[in-house]
Enzyme design. Sequence first.
Site, PDB file in Angstrom:
ATOM      1  N   ASP A  36       0.768  -1.251   0.000  1.00  0.00           N
ATOM      2  CA  ASP A  36       0.000   0.000   0.000  1.00  0.00           C
ATOM      3  C   ASP A  36       0.803   1.308   0.000  1.00  0.00           C
ATOM      4  O   ASP A  36       1.145   1.832  -1.031  1.00  0.00           O
ATOM      5  CB  ASP A  36      -0.994  -0.017   1.172  1.00  0.00           C
ATOM      6  CG  ASP A  36      -2.026  -1.118   1.041  1.00  0.00           C
ATOM      7  OD1 ASP A  36      -1.744  -2.101   0.333  1.00  0.00           O
ATOM      8  OD2 ASP A  36      -3.109  -1.015   1.636  1.00  0.00           O
ATOM      9  N   GLU A  93      -3.376  -7.514  12.847  1.00  0.00           N
ATOM     10  CA  GLU A  93      -2.948  -7.273  11.464  1.00  0.00           C
ATOM     11  C   GLU A  93      -1.468  -6.875  11.410  1.00  0.00           C
ATOM     12  O   GLU A  93      -0.745  -7.265  10.499  1.00  0.00           O
ATOM     13  CB  GLU A  93      -3.813  -6.152  10.871  1.00  0.00           C
ATOM     14  CG  GLU A  93      -3.596  -5.905   9.391  1.00  0.00           C
ATOM     15  CD  GLU A  93      -4.489  -4.778   8.875  1.00  0.00           C
ATOM     16  OE1 GLU A  93      -5.038  -4.013   9.699  1.00  0.00           O
ATOM     17  OE2 GLU A  93      -4.629  -4.658   7.645  1.00  0.00           O
TER      18      GLU A  93
HETATM   19  C1  6A9 Z   1     -11.249  -1.501   2.571  1.00  0.00           C
HETATM   20  C2  6A9 Z   1     -12.859  -1.821   4.486  1.00  0.00           C
HETATM   21  C3  6A9 Z   1     -15.424  -1.571   7.023  1.00  0.00           C
HETATM   22  C4  6A9 Z   1      -4.269  -4.298   3.289  1.00  0.00           C
HETATM   23  O1  6A9 Z   1      -5.284  -8.208   4.142  1.00  0.00           O
HETATM   24  C5  6A9 Z   1      -5.915  -7.659   3.038  1.00  0.00           C
HETATM   25  C6  6A9 Z   1      -5.159  -6.447   2.533  1.00  0.00           C
HETATM   26  C7  6A9 Z   1      -3.756  -6.848   2.096  1.00  0.00           C
HETATM   27  O2  6A9 Z   1      -3.825  -7.629   0.948  1.00  0.00           O
HETATM   28  C8  6A9 Z   1      -2.867  -5.670   1.805  1.00  0.00           C
HETATM   29  O3  6A9 Z   1      -1.591  -6.101   1.546  1.00  0.00           O
HETATM   30  N1  6A9 Z   1      -5.114  -5.430   3.578  1.00  0.00           N
HETATM   31  C9  6A9 Z   1      -2.856  -4.729   2.985  1.00  0.00           C
HETATM   32  O4  6A9 Z   1      -2.032  -3.635   2.724  1.00  0.00           O
HETATM   33  C10 6A9 Z   1      -6.465  -4.981   4.008  1.00  0.00           C
HETATM   34  C11 6A9 Z   1      -7.243  -4.296   2.923  1.00  0.00           C
HETATM   35  C12 6A9 Z   1      -8.574  -3.920   3.394  1.00  0.00           C
HETATM   36  C13 6A9 Z   1      -9.346  -3.095   2.431  1.00  0.00           C
HETATM   37  C14 6A9 Z   1     -10.622  -2.714   3.092  1.00  0.00           C
HETATM   38  C15 6A9 Z   1     -12.367  -0.983   3.368  1.00  0.00           C
HETATM   39  C16 6A9 Z   1     -13.839  -1.098   5.325  1.00  0.00           C
HETATM   40  O5  6A9 Z   1     -14.680  -2.042   5.960  1.00  0.00           O
END
Ligand code: 6A9
Length: 779
Positions: free
Chosen positions: A514, A749
């Site tokens: 990200d 996380e």
């Molecule tokens: C958007 C949600 C109330 C971010 O673990 C999943 C991903 C990874 O693949 C990525 O590498 N996460 C990491 O940087 C989480 C992404 C979540 C997006 C959610 C809005 C709001 O819900």
Amino acid sequence: VIAGWFGYKGYLETRVNTPYDGQKLVKYTSGLKVPDRYWGTYRPGAYFGLKTRDPYSLVTGLMWYFPRFVRYDGTGFRHWCEQSDELNRYAWLEHDGRTFGVQEIVDNHVLIRTTFVKKRGGYRGGDWTARIAVSLENPQIMDHLFLEEISLLFYTAIEDGTKGWIKANLGDYDRLTGIEGNTQGLGSFSINVNLINGTIEEHSFLSTVALGLNVLKGTVLQNLRIAAQKGSLKKHLVLAGEQLPLLPEGKREDPNFVVTQVTGKIPFEIEVSYESGSFSNRMDKLTGNNYDEALKEHREQFSKKFESVFNLKSKGYKDDEVAFAKMAFSNLIGSIGYFYGTSQVQSTYTQGPVPYWKAPLYTAVPSRSFFPRGFLWDEGFHGLLISVWDTEIELDIISHWFDLMNIEGWIPREMILGEEAVAKVPKEFITQINTNANPPTFFLTLDFLLQRSEQDLLKHNFHLLDKLYPRLQAWFSWFNTTQIGELPGTYRWRGRDEKATRELNPKTLTSGLDDYPRASHPSVAERHVDLRCWIAYAARVMANIAEMLSYPAKKYQETYRYLSDNNLLNELHWSPNAQAYSDYGLHTDKVVLQKIVPPPSRKQQSNVQITPEMTRVVLEKPLLKFVDTTFGYVSLFPFILQIVEPDSPQLGKILQDLRDPDLLWTKYGLRSLAKTSPLYMKYNTQHDAPYWRGPIWINLNYLTVRAAYYYSNVKGPYQESAKKIYQELRKNLIQNIIIQYKKTGYLWEQYDDTEGKGKGSHPFTGWTSLVVLLMAEIY
Ligand code: 6A9
């Protein structure tokens, strides 16, 4: 000419949502082809519920509330896993992905234990029974909560699109005695809910029409009434009974949602038993003592298998540590979901998003609360842990994902399928764009599977792998053509916003990292070292798979040789200045976020205050150069994916930097970005907190530990220092994740780099559960 051009454009438009032209790996129309995994806890976003692996399924689930705390707006009412519920903890403590599970949920120090056991029989996926027991987490200290009331609601619903019906069976006094129904997948069935321990204060039901799975909770809330039970003065919240709309012809509509509510004083326990009508020669029911025994048996087998797979006891781990590992593993495998629907996709040739084809996805999820859906690169990490336990499950997951590949060889990054999944995602995040990649981590899974048991894998799954192979080729070639950079042998993540004005450093969501800082000014001249390493690595795995399946491997071997040539790698990515691997691009460090106060316009009334938004200000002309002031995870990729040669002086430097507390090293694992980097822990916009700019992430720490293990085992001048890092990093990570779990009840996380505290979404039993492989030293 113009007509022809339009025709061509139309052709390109439809490519984005045209499936890959080849045999499907999953015959998804019939979930019953795998009867053992037909029923499961495939709704990770709900605290508890079972459904089948059918596109449209019968769905069951649990809701609960404390009458004293619930509000009309729904506050205090539990159904979907929500962080805002602020539960003390919840997770599967044991789950084998197939036959049984034990989950503990702690809400306001009340323990809700949900267990289930499946039983084979008949030809429709068999029977299952679930128990829901409420008690006090710690009766000694919390006796003031003793006799507190709680209402449990267990429901059965049929999704829109399911062919079939359900109905409530009523006995004396209009009491619900059970539910029966018949669907295309299940045939006839019955579901009974019984009290087995404790006493009940109130018992009511609802039989109604819900407008979708995304509004079940709202439908219940609208149908709660205050009433006194017969013969008692005490008032209760009760369900409204039959609430079926009248049809024009005078009949009532059929229900698709039947809920039964039981209110009791803690402690008590209910039992829900599902019986398939196709199971005709049932000797004994899976209830009462039979259930207790079956559960006990399953738990014993689980413990045995857990030890034989991970060997934690024999490695000297104590009981509480083994229990922790079981939880981490079980909550990953127990969070496997089955989703069905269409996602939104977009190509450069389409005006707006278009629907992808309807498809199922069987996948684990990173987080049951915050993102209970499939993520492409997360899944490759989940696959490491799942495949050690159950190769068949993992190959099925891989098959589902690869069936989502379009004719271009692209697989979307995030999969938001079905009403429940869509309801959890803000609109702006839904559309997936077909120029955008995500690290091809399924190559990690495949490599891992291959290395652990190539012969077994071939013997039992040859046909599947053979059908998978053309899709792997298409996927590899999609990466190796659409993600190339300007110079030969260079690669660039697409999807950065060149026009961003509010972002300190435009995000690279596609890389998975990200907001990890890249060149300040996105341009075609960029080279991303992590992507280059991913592709080199993928070529290596492709070569191995080709060889194993006796296909020509030369092309992949050559690509790998070319991309792993350390001289070329160093030329393109080793910054002589920083003595570190780096991205390259149009860059300056002199960027800041500032509040620019707009000059007051004449129309504006003087008493209106405008709060200025933070805007990016560039204080120096960007130049083409190595982006080498951002030491962190990206700089480690040639090491992490084991591309740097064991005797390379670069390896020596990386190992030395790894151990430096001013850069990445902490007592809790490696932080994502060096403390010395200008963007260390910087907000990306006024509202975007640092994410991959300091905190410790477990997926990349796992890969680093794995690489250190590798370099400590191959001959070379740095073997000893690799070994030291291996041991210390592994120990630090395991220790902190366990400490934080004990403190907070969750896996997180990410972990903060100053005190090791859990941060971000929780529970996050996606790649953080790799801690189990660290404990077991399985790489
Ligand atoms: C958007 C949600 C109330 C971010 O673990 C999943 C991903 C990874 O693949 C990525 O590498 N996460 C990491 O940087 C989480 C992404 C979540 C997006 C959610 C809005 C709001 O819900």
